[in-house]
Design a protein around this motif. Structure first.
Motif, PDB file in Angstrom:
ATOM      1  N   ASN A 195      35.442  36.246  54.200  1.00 21.62           N
ATOM      2  CA  ASN A 195      34.065  35.784  54.062  1.00 21.62           C
ATOM      3  C   ASN A 195      33.063  36.894  53.788  1.00 21.62           C
ATOM      4  O   ASN A 195      31.979  36.625  53.276  1.00 21.62           O
ATOM      5  N   GLU A 196      33.411  38.135  54.138  1.00 24.85           N
ATOM      6  CA  GLU A 196      32.414  39.193  54.061  1.00 24.85           C
ATOM      7  C   GLU A 196      32.753  40.322  53.105  1.00 24.85           C
ATOM      8  O   GLU A 196      31.889  41.114  52.741  1.00 24.85           O
ATOM      9  N   VAL A 197      34.004  40.440  52.689  1.00 24.55           N
ATOM     10  CA  VAL A 197      34.408  41.564  51.848  1.00 24.55           C
ATOM     11  C   VAL A 197      34.573  41.089  50.409  1.00 24.55           C
ATOM     12  O   VAL A 197      35.379  40.206  50.133  1.00 24.55           O
ATOM     13  N   GLN A 198      33.818  41.675  49.501  1.00 29.38           N
ATOM     14  CA  GLN A 198      33.969  41.355  48.087  1.00 29.38           C
ATOM     15  C   GLN A 198      35.211  42.053  47.532  1.00 29.38           C
ATOM     16  O   GLN A 198      35.680  43.057  48.080  1.00 29.38           O
ATOM     17  N   PHE A 199      35.730  41.513  46.449  1.00 28.07           N
ATOM     18  CA  PHE A 199      36.913  42.113  45.848  1.00 28.07           C
ATOM     19  C   PHE A 199      36.637  43.548  45.388  1.00 28.07           C
ATOM     20  O   PHE A 199      37.469  44.422  45.499  1.00 28.07           O
ATOM     21  N   THR A 200      35.458  43.767  44.836  1.00 27.70           N
ATOM     22  CA  THR A 200      35.120  45.094  44.349  1.00 27.70           C
ATOM     23  C   THR A 200      33.609  45.219  44.289  1.00 27.70           C
ATOM     24  O   THR A 200      32.882  44.238  44.458  1.00 27.70           O
ATOM     25  N   SER A 201      33.146  46.396  44.096  1.00 23.78           N
ATOM     26  CA  SER A 201      31.704  46.631  44.079  1.00 23.78           C
ATOM     27  C   SER A 201      31.132  46.411  42.680  1.00 23.78           C
ATOM     28  O   SER A 201      31.638  46.942  41.709  1.00 23.78           O
ATOM     29  N   GLY A 202      30.080  45.598  42.582  1.00 27.76           N
ATOM     30  CA  GLY A 202      29.366  45.437  41.325  1.00 27.76           C
ATOM     31  C   GLY A 202      29.947  44.406  40.392  1.00 27.76           C
ATOM     32  O   GLY A 202      29.629  44.420  39.200  1.00 27.76           O
ATOM     33  N   CYS A 203      30.804  43.495  40.869  1.00 28.45           N
ATOM     34  CA  CYS A 203      31.315  42.442  39.998  1.00 28.45           C
ATOM     35  C   CYS A 203      31.495  41.159  40.796  1.00 28.45           C
ATOM     36  O   CYS A 203      31.463  41.172  42.013  1.00 28.45           O
ATOM     37  N   SER A 204      31.676  40.062  40.125  1.00 27.60           N
ATOM     38  CA  SER A 204      31.844  38.789  40.806  1.00 27.60           C
ATOM     39  C   SER A 204      33.238  38.672  41.381  1.00 27.60           C
ATOM     40  O   SER A 204      34.105  39.509  41.130  1.00 27.60           O
ATOM     41  N   ARG A 205      33.490  37.599  42.106  1.00 28.67           N
ATOM     42  CA  ARG A 205      34.805  37.396  42.726  1.00 28.67           C
ATOM     43  C   ARG A 205      35.881  37.143  41.677  1.00 28.67           C
ATOM     44  O   ARG A 205      37.052  37.395  41.928  1.00 28.67           O
ATOM     45  N   ASP A 206      35.520  36.633  40.516  1.00 25.95           N
ATOM     46  CA  ASP A 206      36.532  36.246  39.530  1.00 25.95           C
ATOM     47  C   ASP A 206      36.584  37.147  38.307  1.00 25.95           C
ATOM     48  O   ASP A 206      37.545  37.107  37.547  1.00 25.95           O
ATOM     49  N   LYS A 207      35.551  37.964  38.109  1.00 23.93           N
ATOM     50  CA  LYS A 207      35.477  38.717  36.862  1.00 23.93           C
ATOM     51  C   LYS A 207      35.422  40.215  37.085  1.00 23.93           C
ATOM     52  O   LYS A 207      34.920  40.699  38.087  1.00 23.93           O
ATOM     53  N   CYS A 208      35.929  40.926  36.117  1.00 20.08           N
ATOM     54  CA  CYS A 208      35.844  42.381  36.107  1.00 20.08           C
ATOM     55  C   CYS A 208      34.431  42.779  35.705  1.00 20.08           C
ATOM     56  O   CYS A 208      33.628  41.952  35.245  1.00 20.08           O
ATOM     57  N   ALA A 209      34.096  44.060  35.831  1.00 20.43           N
ATOM     58  CA  ALA A 209      32.771  44.538  35.424  1.00 20.43           C
ATOM     59  C   ALA A 209      32.530  44.355  33.939  1.00 20.43           C
ATOM     60  O   ALA A 209      31.383  44.307  33.478  1.00 20.43           O
ATOM     61  N   CYS A 210      33.627  44.217  33.174  1.00 18.86           N
ATOM     62  CA  CYS A 210      33.474  44.021  31.734  1.00 18.86           C
ATOM     63  C   CYS A 210      33.157  42.568  31.388  1.00 18.86           C
ATOM     64  O   CYS A 210      32.935  42.223  30.219  1.00 18.86           O
ATOM     65  N   GLY A 211      33.143  41.697  32.381  1.00 13.24           N
ATOM     66  CA  GLY A 211      32.817  40.301  32.166  1.00 13.24           C
ATOM     67  C   GLY A 211      34.008  39.401  31.918  1.00 13.24           C
ATOM     68  O   GLY A 211      33.847  38.179  31.797  1.00 13.24           O
ATOM     69  N   ARG A 212      35.209  39.974  31.838  1.00 11.31           N
ATOM     70  CA  ARG A 212      36.409  39.171  31.602  1.00 11.31           C
ATOM     71  C   ARG A 212      37.016  38.710  32.940  1.00 11.31           C
ATOM     72  O   ARG A 212      36.940  39.402  33.944  1.00 11.31           O
ATOM     73  N   THR A 213      37.619  37.520  32.912  1.00 13.22           N
ATOM     74  CA  THR A 213      38.321  37.017  34.097  1.00 13.22           C
ATOM     75  C   THR A 213      39.519  37.909  34.393  1.00 13.22           C
ATOM     76  O   THR A 213      40.258  38.296  33.487  1.00 13.22           O
ATOM     77  N   THR A 214      39.695  38.248  35.662  1.00  9.85           N
ATOM     78  CA  THR A 214      40.787  39.149  36.037  1.00  9.85           C
ATOM     79  C   THR A 214      41.678  38.523  37.102  1.00  9.85           C
ATOM     80  O   THR A 214      41.300  37.558  37.770  1.00  9.85           O
ATOM     81  N   ASP A 215      42.840  39.090  37.263  1.00  5.68           N
ATOM     82  CA  ASP A 215      43.840  38.601  38.218  1.00  5.68           C
ATOM     83  C   ASP A 215      43.643  39.294  39.557  1.00  5.68           C
ATOM     84  O   ASP A 215      43.615  40.521  39.625  1.00  5.68           O
TER      85      ASP A 215
END
Length: 287
Positions: A195-215
């Motif tokens: 609930n509190e930890v994002q997958f990575t900094s500066g991107c959404s839960r489903d997308k990479c920083a480049c805007g593409r959907t990632t696994d």
């Protein structure tokens, strides 16, 4: 006519004073002389025994010919008598030694030695076996020691075969308290990072920083490994130090489109730290 040979009496070097007026004999045949005043003021058992012996005709308790036989061995009695006599106590070597003396202290109703042992049992050398310390503390309802041992038990896999004999000695309620604490920490940690930890900094839960959907399977695999580890040892090790293959795959996972690292390891660990700090540590109240 032949006379009976004299019986050779061997006194413990610390307890051979002729001024003492009560003589004991250990199960190994060693004699101990103690003052009745010490026995009366430190032991409920000996206080009652000496009161009974003082009424009517009774044997001379200061005589070598009629010592009071005790079933404890010398190693136990020497320490026990040293404690009730206010002498310097030798360093404890093992938990076996502590438990043997503790049983004698309980048997002879001597709260002084029991309180001394309660303070000594949380020393670092004994906390190397925290589950056994927990079992002892549970038996005597030493709540502060119980809590201290429970925290140390978080670092060991108590469900493994080697711990079963000790687990069987723990009263049911206190065993459940320990199991509940471990389960609460495991579940609270997983709930927190979900609930509190994002997958990575500066991107959404489903997308990479480049805007593409990632696994995100490497992250899910890492969480599962952490969950399994916490089921064994709910202490939460620093995930920066993990040597697991799944951790390496997670932190090195790259976007298939832009080649960037999907997870910011440092930022993720900064998010995880408060989750760890907020995990429960207290045993639930005794029923």
């Amino acid at each position: 006519m032949f006379s009976e040979p004299d019986i050779q009496v061997s006194y413990h070097p610390l307890f051979g004073s002729p001024d003492a007026d009560v003589v004991f004999r250990s199960s190994e045949g060693t004699y101990y002389r103690l003052h009745s005043f010490v026995l009366r003021t430190t032991s409920g058992f000996f206080r009652s025994m000496l009161s009974l012996s003082g009424s009517g005709s009774s044997p001379d308790l200061s005589s070598d010919a009629s010592p009071i036989g005790l079933e404890e061995k010398d190693g136990v009695l020497a320490r026990f008598f040293t404690m009730i006599s206010g002498m310097e106590i030798p360093q404890w070597d093992t938990l076996d030694e502590i438990e043997d003396v503790l049983h004698a202290a309980e048997k002879y109703d001597t709260p002084g030695p029991i309180s001394i042992i309660r303070s000594a049992i949380t020393s670092p050398r004994f906390m190397l076996d925290p589950l056994r310390v927990y079992a002892i503390a549970a038996r005597y309802k030493w709540e502060e020691v119980l809590q201290h041992a429970a925290e140390a038990c978080l670092a060991i896999p108590i469900h493994q075969q080697e711990y079963i004999p000790v687990l069987k000695r723990i009263p049911t309620d206190d065993l459940l308290r320990l199991i509940d604490l471990r389960r609460e920490r495991r579940d609270a940690f997983i709930h927190a990072i979900d609930n509190e930890v994002q997958f990575t900094s500066g991107c959404s839960r489903d997308k990479c920083a480049c805007g593409r959907t990632t696994d995100h399977h490497p992250w899910y695999a890492l969480k599962l490994s952490v969950y399994m580890e916490m089921d064994e040892r709910p202490i939460v090790r620093n995930m920066n130090d993990l040597d697991w293959e799944v951790a390496k795959k997670c932190w090195s996972h790259k976007c298939t489109y832009c080649g960037r690292l999907v997870y910011n390891q440092i930022a993720t660990m900064e998010c995880i730290r408060p989750c760890v700090d907020g995990l429960p540590l207290q045993l639930r109240p005794r029923i």
